[in-house]
Design a protein around this motif. Structure first.
Motif, mmCIF file in Angstrom:
data_model
loop_
_atom_site.group_PDB
_atom_site.id
_atom_site.type_symbol
_atom_site.label_atom_id
_atom_site.label_comp_id
_atom_site.label_asym_id
_atom_site.label_seq_id
_atom_site.Cartn_x
_atom_site.Cartn_y
_atom_site.Cartn_z
ATOM 1 N N GLN A 101 0.690 -1.668 -0.157
ATOM 2 C CA GLN A 101 -0.082 0.237 -0.124
ATOM 3 C C GLN A 101 1.239 1.164 -0.321
ATOM 4 O O GLN A 101 0.747 2.240 -1.060
ATOM 5 C CB GLN A 101 -0.767 -0.199 0.719
ATOM 6 C CG GLN A 101 -2.297 -0.907 1.239
ATOM 7 C CD GLN A 101 -1.572 -2.228 1.934
ATOM 8 O OE1 GLN A 101 -0.145 -2.625 2.001
ATOM 9 N NE2 GLN A 101 -2.760 -3.495 1.493
ATOM 10 N N GLU A 102 1.768 0.892 0.467
ATOM 11 C CA GLU A 102 2.720 2.367 0.626
ATOM 12 C C GLU A 102 3.297 2.877 -0.218
ATOM 13 O O GLU A 102 3.932 3.111 -1.077
ATOM 14 C CB GLU A 102 3.760 1.843 2.013
ATOM 15 C CG GLU A 102 3.547 2.278 3.759
ATOM 16 C CD GLU A 102 3.966 2.389 4.426
ATOM 17 O OE1 GLU A 102 5.672 2.078 4.533
ATOM 18 O OE2 GLU A 102 4.043 2.182 5.576
ATOM 19 N N HIS A 109 4.950 5.897 -4.050
ATOM 20 C CA HIS A 109 5.278 5.994 -5.439
ATOM 21 C C HIS A 109 4.982 5.505 -7.039
ATOM 22 O O HIS A 109 5.168 5.727 -7.826
ATOM 23 C CB HIS A 109 6.815 4.899 -5.163
ATOM 24 C CG HIS A 109 7.129 5.391 -5.141
ATOM 25 N ND1 HIS A 109 8.428 6.420 -4.239
ATOM 26 C CD2 HIS A 109 7.802 4.302 -2.997
ATOM 27 C CE1 HIS A 109 9.297 6.158 -3.373
ATOM 28 N NE2 HIS A 109 8.595 5.314 -2.130
ATOM 29 N N GLY A 110 3.297 4.997 -6.435
ATOM 30 C CA GLY A 110 2.598 4.758 -7.471
ATOM 31 C C GLY A 110 3.048 3.592 -7.739
ATOM 32 O O GLY A 110 2.807 3.191 -9.398
ATOM 33 N N LEU A 111 3.732 2.781 -7.141
ATOM 34 C CA LEU A 111 4.053 1.288 -7.728
ATOM 35 C C LEU A 111 2.851 -0.376 -7.610
ATOM 36 O O LEU A 111 2.440 0.317 -6.502
ATOM 37 C CB LEU A 111 5.280 0.995 -7.583
ATOM 38 C CG LEU A 111 6.786 1.986 -7.902
ATOM 39 C CD1 LEU A 111 7.792 1.555 -7.303
ATOM 40 C CD2 LEU A 111 6.909 1.633 -9.450
ATOM 41 N N MET A 112 2.861 -0.856 -8.045
ATOM 42 C CA MET A 112 1.929 -2.114 -7.809
ATOM 43 C C MET A 112 2.586 -2.700 -7.937
ATOM 44 O O MET A 112 3.949 -2.913 -9.178
ATOM 45 C CB MET A 112 0.845 -1.937 -9.054
ATOM 46 C CG MET A 112 -0.433 -1.216 -9.456
ATOM 47 S SD MET A 112 -0.641 -0.942 -7.917
ATOM 48 C CE MET A 112 -1.860 -2.448 -8.083
ATOM 49 N N ALA A 113 3.079 -3.603 -6.698
ATOM 50 C CA ALA A 113 4.069 -4.896 -6.801
ATOM 51 C C ALA A 113 3.074 -6.260 -5.923
ATOM 52 O O ALA A 113 2.139 -5.982 -5.215
ATOM 53 C CB ALA A 113 4.951 -4.657 -5.951
ATOM 54 N N THR A 119 6.885 -10.215 -5.010
ATOM 55 C CA THR A 119 7.732 -9.542 -5.343
ATOM 56 C C THR A 119 7.931 -8.847 -4.104
ATOM 57 O O THR A 119 9.876 -8.466 -3.719
ATOM 58 C CB THR A 119 7.119 -8.038 -6.055
ATOM 59 O OG1 THR A 119 6.670 -9.923 -7.665
ATOM 60 C CG2 THR A 119 8.403 -7.816 -7.185
ATOM 61 N N VAL A 120 7.513 -8.546 -3.191
ATOM 62 C CA VAL A 120 7.916 -7.462 -1.981
ATOM 63 C C VAL A 120 8.908 -8.317 -0.912
ATOM 64 O O VAL A 120 9.366 -8.085 -0.769
ATOM 65 C CB VAL A 120 6.790 -6.604 -1.550
ATOM 66 C CG1 VAL A 120 7.005 -6.387 -0.297
ATOM 67 C CG2 VAL A 120 5.807 -5.957 -2.484
ATOM 68 N N LYS A 121 8.325 -9.525 -0.840
ATOM 69 C CA LYS A 121 8.987 -10.409 -0.116
ATOM 70 C C LYS A 121 9.986 -10.855 -0.380
ATOM 71 O O LYS A 121 11.246 -10.781 -0.285
ATOM 72 C CB LYS A 121 7.809 -11.018 -0.063
ATOM 73 C CG LYS A 121 6.472 -11.909 1.262
ATOM 74 C CD LYS A 121 6.617 -12.943 0.783
ATOM 75 C CE LYS A 121 4.941 -13.390 2.074
ATOM 76 N NZ LYS A 121 4.824 -14.592 1.940
#
Length: 100
Positions: free
Chosen positions: A4-5, A10-14, A18-20
């Motif tokens: 969400q942050e 930054h307008g980034l969808m991940a 990918t985040v992990k």
């Protein structure tokens, strides 16, 4: 929360995976730091750790190598430190005797 942050700031969808993967090295560093600082508990009077360290100091403006005898009580972590000219057997004995 991190996802969400990323979108909000930054307008980034991940994706979660990918985040992990991106966070894995940071988690490993945090885990290693936590394990490295785990205190080894001993009952009072049970353990005394001793060792020497070596330093260069100036005495009357002359650089001299000194050997620091360090004794650490396992329970209280109290230190006893003495300075010697060498790490000879007599220095070990005098350091241990001084610690007691």
């Amino acid at each position: 929360m991190v996802r969400q942050e990323l979108v909000a700031e930054h307008g980034l969808m991940a994706g979660l995976r990918t985040v992990k993967r991106a966070c894995a090295p940071y988690r490993q560093k945090l885990l290693a730091a936590a394990l490295a600082t785990v205190r080894f508990e001993t009952p009072p009077g049970w353990q005394l750790q001793i060792d020497f360290d070596e330093r260069r100091v100036a005495i009357a403006g002359v650089p001299v190598r000194v050997h620091l005898f360090v004794a650490t009580l396992g329970h209280s972590r109290r230190l006893h430190v003495r300075v010697f000219r060498s790490e000879a057997q007599g220095s070990w004995f005098a350091g241990i005797e001084g610690a007691f």
